[in-house]
Design an enzyme around this catalytic site. Structure first.
Site, PDB file in Angstrom:
ATOM      1  N   GLU A  60       5.224  10.993   8.244  1.00  0.00           N
ATOM      2  CA  GLU A  60       6.285  10.991   9.247  1.00  0.00           C
ATOM      3  C   GLU A  60       7.122  12.268   9.162  1.00  0.00           C
ATOM      4  O   GLU A  60       7.531  12.821  10.192  1.00  0.00           O
ATOM      5  CB  GLU A  60       7.168   9.759   9.068  1.00  0.00           C
ATOM      6  N   HIS A 129       7.922  -3.878   8.810  1.00  0.00           N
ATOM      7  CA  HIS A 129       7.472  -3.680  10.190  1.00  0.00           C
ATOM      8  C   HIS A 129       8.425  -4.330  11.186  1.00  0.00           C
ATOM      9  O   HIS A 129       8.029  -4.620  12.313  1.00  0.00           O
ATOM     10  CB  HIS A 129       6.069  -4.259  10.396  1.00  0.00           C
TER      11      HIS A 129
END
Length: 337
Positions: A60, A129
């Site tokens: 990321e 998540h």
């Protein structure tokens, strides 16, 4: 007009934006050949080629760092962080570089970057998540933060975000990705199954950033919400039979304070609903602004209905979410105060 889910509306916005402007590039983990884990980028690589829609390593920090360089160079990257929970390694790049580039260069460089992230719970994803980190970005000067609640807004707001000259954090509530979502239910419609969706204009359009939407007119109380919680708040208001005005913020930064304050001055009462944990959540900022601007119009204390102040509780996910029952209790308390 066509019926689209939020996923399809986002894909349509990306497709049209890439077709209109060759500077728009899309990349991230699995967004190319596979079309993204939620299929928001399906077909884009095949249509526009590997140089404009491509896969990246699982990094990321690298995704956002590269995008900032591309944006400074003149491209318009729209990158996907596979889940909002994964953004933390890239947080320094977003805060220290993207948000500050225009200011530290005295306007010499801008950062027309969009960071798309599926956010929130509701798909049984567990702690890593399911988080709602919007408050971490609303605190950072130089960032714009968007949270749509409908397919039509998802398309229009994403188009506006891509065309914006500054960095935009675009949080997509995955619980309503494949809606429509009925806020009365204790469980979502099966989140990975396609449903009818909502009406979306298939042509190019954009929805201005910084403008809230009044989803329900009312005189007795103002409800402020965004993302999935707009639907839940609407269900609660209908079930309670209260004459409430429901405002969908849509954009957290810039915030449409005009619409909010006009409503609260009219109703004299305010309930704020969001999925993220309550302490230091964005609802605290909303409450502070409403109190400062509408103090002499308030007939009752401002109330917040939010997630628990705990790490995301996978086994108690549906108790953690503000549901109609919790919201109705707050609505009644404010009306009776």
């Amino acid at each position: 007009m066509a019926r689209m889910t939020m996923i399809e509306a986002i894909q349509n916005a990306l497709d049209i934006s890439m077709g209109r402007d060759e500077r728009v590039v899309v990349f991230g983990e699995d967004v190319g050949y596979f079309g993204g884990v939620f299929r928001c980028t399906a077909g884009l690589q095949k249509k526009y080629g590997r140089s404009r829609c491509f896969d990246t390593p699982i990094s990321e920090l690298g995704i956002v760092g590269a995008a900032i360089g591309m944006a400074a160079y003149g491209l318009k990257p729209c990158v996907e962080i596979q889940f909002a929970d994964y953004v933390y390694p890239a947080y320094d790049q977003i805060v220290s570089e993207a948000a500050r580039l225009r200011y530290r260069s005295a306007g010499g460089f801008t950062c027309p970057l969009v960071v798309r992230m599926p956010a929130g719970g509701g798909i049984y994803g567990g702690q890593t998540h399911s988080q709602s980190p919007e408050a971490l970005f609303t605190h950072v000067a130089g960032l714009k933060v968007v949270v749509p609640s409908t397919p039509a807004d998802a398309k229009g707001l994403l188009t506006a975000a891509i065309e914006d000259p500054d960095p935009v954090i675009f949080l997509e509530p995955k619980r309503i990705y494949n809606g429509p979502f009925d806020g009365h239910h204790d469980r979502p419609i099966v989140p990975w199954k396609k449903h009818e969706g909502g009406e979306v204009d298939e042509n190019y359009y954009k929805t201005p950033l910084g403008k809230a939407a009044i989803r329900r007119q009312g005189e007795g109380l103002t409800v402020l919400a965004y993302g999935t919680m707009v639907h839940v708040a609407m269900a609660a208001v209908e079930e309670a039979g209260i004459d409430a005005e429901v405002i969908d913020l849509r954009t957290l930064v810039p915030l449409d304070t005009k619409t909010i304050m006009e409503s609260v001055r009219k109703t004299g009462r305010c309930v704020i609903v969001h999925e993220a944990t309550q302490t230091s959540g964005f609802g605290a900022e909303l409450a502070a602004q409403v109190q400062a601007e509408c103090f002499y119009h308030l007939e009752a204390p401002i109330m917040r209905v939010a997630g628990w102040d705990t790490p995301y509780p996978h086994s108690q996910e549906w108790d953690y979410f503000p549901g109609p029952a919790r919201i109705i209790r707050a609505l009644n308390a404010v009306m009776e105060a």
